[in-house]
Design a protein around this motif. Structure first.
Motif, PDB file in Angstrom:
ATOM      1  N   ARG A   1      44.520  16.427   9.979  1.00 32.12           N
ATOM      2  CA  ARG A   1      45.302  17.628   9.296  1.00 32.12           C
ATOM      3  C   ARG A   1      45.082  17.254   7.807  1.00 32.12           C
ATOM      4  N   LEU A   2      45.121  16.008   7.267  1.00 34.20           N
ATOM      5  CA  LEU A   2      44.651  16.021   5.760  1.00 34.20           C
ATOM      6  C   LEU A   2      43.442  16.453   5.352  1.00 34.20           C
ATOM      7  N   VAL A   3      42.291  16.096   6.496  1.00 33.12           N
ATOM      8  CA  VAL A   3      41.037  16.587   6.109  1.00 33.12           C
ATOM      9  C   VAL A   3      40.963  17.912   6.109  1.00 33.12           C
TER      10      VAL A   3
ATOM     11  N   HIS B   1      38.098  22.154  -4.102  1.00 27.25           N
ATOM     12  CA  HIS B   1      37.573  20.659  -3.339  1.00 27.25           C
ATOM     13  C   HIS B   1      36.194  20.333  -3.474  1.00 27.25           C
ATOM     14  N   GLY B   2      36.203  18.942  -3.754  1.00 26.36           N
ATOM     15  CA  GLY B   2      34.802  18.387  -4.172  1.00 26.36           C
ATOM     16  C   GLY B   2      35.095  16.897  -4.486  1.00 26.36           C
ATOM     17  N   VAL B   3      33.853  16.157  -4.912  1.00 29.01           N
ATOM     18  CA  VAL B   3      33.891  14.865  -5.095  1.00 29.01           C
ATOM     19  C   VAL B   3      34.548  14.785  -6.530  1.00 29.01           C
ATOM     20  N   VAL B   4      35.445  13.718  -6.824  1.00 28.44           N
ATOM     21  CA  VAL B   4      36.047  13.520  -8.084  1.00 28.44           C
ATOM     22  C   VAL B   4      35.084  12.361  -8.513  1.00 28.44           C
ATOM     23  N   PRO B   5      34.729  12.640  -9.793  1.00 28.43           N
ATOM     24  CA  PRO B   5      33.479  11.689 -10.371  1.00 28.43           C
ATOM     25  C   PRO B   5      34.249  10.361 -10.602  1.00 28.43           C
ATOM     26  N   ARG B   6      35.540  10.610 -11.447  1.00 25.29           N
ATOM     27  CA  ARG B   6      36.099   9.445 -11.688  1.00 25.29           C
ATOM     28  C   ARG B   6      36.492   8.329 -10.680  1.00 25.29           C
ATOM     29  N   LEU B   7      36.803   9.051  -9.482  1.00 28.49           N
ATOM     30  CA  LEU B   7      37.154   8.177  -8.282  1.00 28.49           C
ATOM     31  C   LEU B   7      35.901   7.690  -7.480  1.00 28.49           C
ATOM     32  N   ALA B   8      34.747   8.552  -7.704  1.00 35.04           N
ATOM     33  CA  ALA B   8      33.299   8.029  -7.019  1.00 35.04           C
ATOM     34  C   ALA B   8      33.176   6.697  -7.943  1.00 35.04           C
ATOM     35  N   ALA B   9      33.281   6.897  -9.048  1.00 27.49           N
ATOM     36  CA  ALA B   9      32.628   5.588  -9.880  1.00 27.49           C
ATOM     37  C   ALA B   9      33.390   4.431  -9.623  1.00 27.49           C
TER      38      ALA B   9
ATOM     39  N   ALA C   1      33.301  -1.049   1.639  1.00 33.81           N
ATOM     40  CA  ALA C   1      33.134   0.521   1.682  1.00 33.81           C
ATOM     41  C   ALA C   1      33.190   0.939   3.009  1.00 33.81           C
ATOM     42  N   ALA C   2      32.433  -0.124   3.922  1.00 34.23           N
ATOM     43  CA  ALA C   2      32.244   0.351   5.232  1.00 34.23           C
ATOM     44  C   ALA C   2      33.773   0.264   5.994  1.00 34.23           C
ATOM     45  N   THR C   3      34.590  -0.494   5.487  1.00 35.17           N
ATOM     46  CA  THR C   3      35.804  -0.725   6.118  1.00 35.17           C
ATOM     47  C   THR C   3      36.751   0.547   5.516  1.00 35.17           C
ATOM     48  N   LEU C   4      36.532   0.992   4.309  1.00 36.09           N
ATOM     49  CA  LEU C   4      37.340   2.111   3.876  1.00 36.09           C
ATOM     50  C   LEU C   4      36.948   3.353   4.651  1.00 36.09           C
ATOM     51  N   ARG C   5      35.728   3.516   5.055  1.00 32.76           N
ATOM     52  CA  ARG C   5      35.034   4.594   5.748  1.00 32.76           C
ATOM     53  C   ARG C   5      35.972   4.644   7.071  1.00 32.76           C
ATOM     54  N   GLN C   6      35.815   3.452   7.618  1.00 34.71           N
ATOM     55  CA  GLN C   6      36.615   3.333   8.916  1.00 34.71           C
ATOM     56  C   GLN C   6      38.268   3.627   8.810  1.00 34.71           C
ATOM     57  N   VAL C   7      38.661   3.131   7.719  1.00 37.09           N
ATOM     58  CA  VAL C   7      40.277   3.515   7.622  1.00 37.09           C
ATOM     59  C   VAL C   7      40.428   4.900   7.525  1.00 37.09           C
ATOM     60  N   ALA C   8      39.577   5.629   6.745  1.00 37.22           N
ATOM     61  CA  ALA C   8      39.521   7.064   6.481  1.00 37.22           C
ATOM     62  C   ALA C   8      39.383   7.863   7.899  1.00 37.22           C
TER      63      ALA C   8
ATOM     64  N   SER D   1      37.126  11.008  -3.253  1.00 37.22           N
ATOM     65  CA  SER D   1      35.773  10.244  -3.843  1.00 37.22           C
ATOM     66  C   SER D   1      34.414  10.722  -3.438  1.00 37.22           C
ATOM     67  N   GLY D   2      34.394  11.171  -1.998  1.00 35.43           N
ATOM     68  CA  GLY D   2      33.240  11.502  -1.518  1.00 35.43           C
ATOM     69  C   GLY D   2      32.682  10.422  -0.632  1.00 35.43           C
ATOM     70  N   LEU D   3      33.594   9.386  -0.495  1.00 32.47           N
ATOM     71  CA  LEU D   3      33.014   8.542   0.319  1.00 32.47           C
ATOM     72  C   LEU D   3      32.680   8.746   1.677  1.00 32.47           C
ATOM     73  N   VAL D   4      33.923   9.574   2.101  1.00 33.06           N
ATOM     74  CA  VAL D   4      33.813  10.283   3.561  1.00 33.06           C
ATOM     75  C   VAL D   4      33.913  11.833   3.230  1.00 33.06           C
ATOM     76  N   VAL D   5      32.947  12.513   3.983  1.00 34.05           N
ATOM     77  CA  VAL D   5      32.885  14.138   3.876  1.00 34.05           C
ATOM     78  C   VAL D   5      33.254  14.820   4.991  1.00 34.05           C
ATOM     79  N   PRO D   6      34.457  15.685   4.853  1.00 34.98           N
ATOM     80  CA  PRO D   6      34.884  16.415   6.167  1.00 34.98           C
ATOM     81  C   PRO D   6      33.569  17.094   6.974  1.00 34.98           C
ATOM     82  N   GLY D   7      33.751  16.831   8.290  1.00 31.54           N
ATOM     83  CA  GLY D   7      32.698  17.289   9.079  1.00 31.54           C
ATOM     84  C   GLY D   7      31.579  16.543   9.280  1.00 31.54           C
ATOM     85  N   ASP D   8      31.343  15.242   8.637  1.00 27.26           N
ATOM     86  CA  ASP D   8      30.456  14.503   8.732  1.00 27.26           C
ATOM     87  C   ASP D   8      30.714  13.751  10.241  1.00 27.26           C
TER      88      ASP D   8
END
Length: 204
Positions: A113-115, A124-132, A142-149, A194-201
């Motif tokens: 639902r969040l996605v 909607h899109g990547v927020v550069p400040r967060l991506a940095a 980073a891999a762990t964060l992807r799994q959490v997401a 931040s764009g680490l995880v992209v909806p639909g991937d």
């Protein structure tokens, strides 16, 4: 009745609307507030925001995904977990224990639902400040964060990454600390914004 019947819990108050919930929380100082989304006078989103801004109480939100469109807003307001209203009694009690212990509770259905909500939002899109900020994470973090997401539990992440649950907890703790996040719920929001995880991937 369900919660009061638990040997390790005591219901200290009830409220019929959001404004009353805020007042009761301030007076009674509960460890966990179980909050409905749709209530009169003040909705659960605003009530959650006010409670989380002024009290150490954790907020566990109840929602019906067929009608509620406020999951993202509640996450940003500070909710530490989500439950569907059709959960079993034992799941409700267990969820309160999880949130009371300081862990976030985010079911995969809530993640979906969040996605969906993030994708629908204008701009909607990547927020550069967060991506940095992601540059400060190690590859494993980073891999762990992807799994959490993806809404996966520590046990599921440990199996996917072939590590122990203790190692996963350590990675999650480092991620939250480095990114200045309160809990796993905020981590999910961060991962998508931040764009680490992209909806639909496809899932990792």
């Amino acid at each position: 009745m369900i919660l009061d019947a638990q040997p390790d819990m005591a219901v200290v108050g009830e409220a019929a609307d959001g404004a009353a919930a805020v007042r009761a929380a301030a007076e009674l100082r509960p460890d966990v507030v179980v909050m409905d989304v749709r209530m009169p006078v003040m909705n659960g989103i605003e009530a959650t925001e006010r409670i989380c801004a002024t009290l150490p109480a954790k907020v566990l939100v109840l929602t019906m995904f067929d009608s509620d469109e406020h999951v993202y807003d509640a996450l940003r307001a500070g909710a530490g977990g989500f439950l569907l209203k059709d959960i079993r009694r034992d799941e409700l009690a267990d969820a309160v224990r999880v949130v009371a212990a300081g862990d976030a509770l985010l079911a995969p259905a809530v993640t979906r639902r969040l996605v969906e909500d993030l994708v629908r939002r204008p701009g909607h899109g990547v927020v550069p400040r967060l991506a940095a900020w992601l540059a400060g994470l190690t590859d494993r973090e980073a891999a762990t964060l992807r799994q959490v997401a993806r809404g996966r539990s520590n046990a599921e992440i440990a199996e996917a990454m072939v590590v122990s649950e203790h190692t996963v907890k350590t990675h999650v703790s480092h991620v939250l600390g480095k990114l200045g996040l309160r809990d796993r719920v905020q981590a999910v929001v961060f991962a998508y914004e931040s764009g680490l995880v992209v909806p639909g991937d496809p899932a990792d």
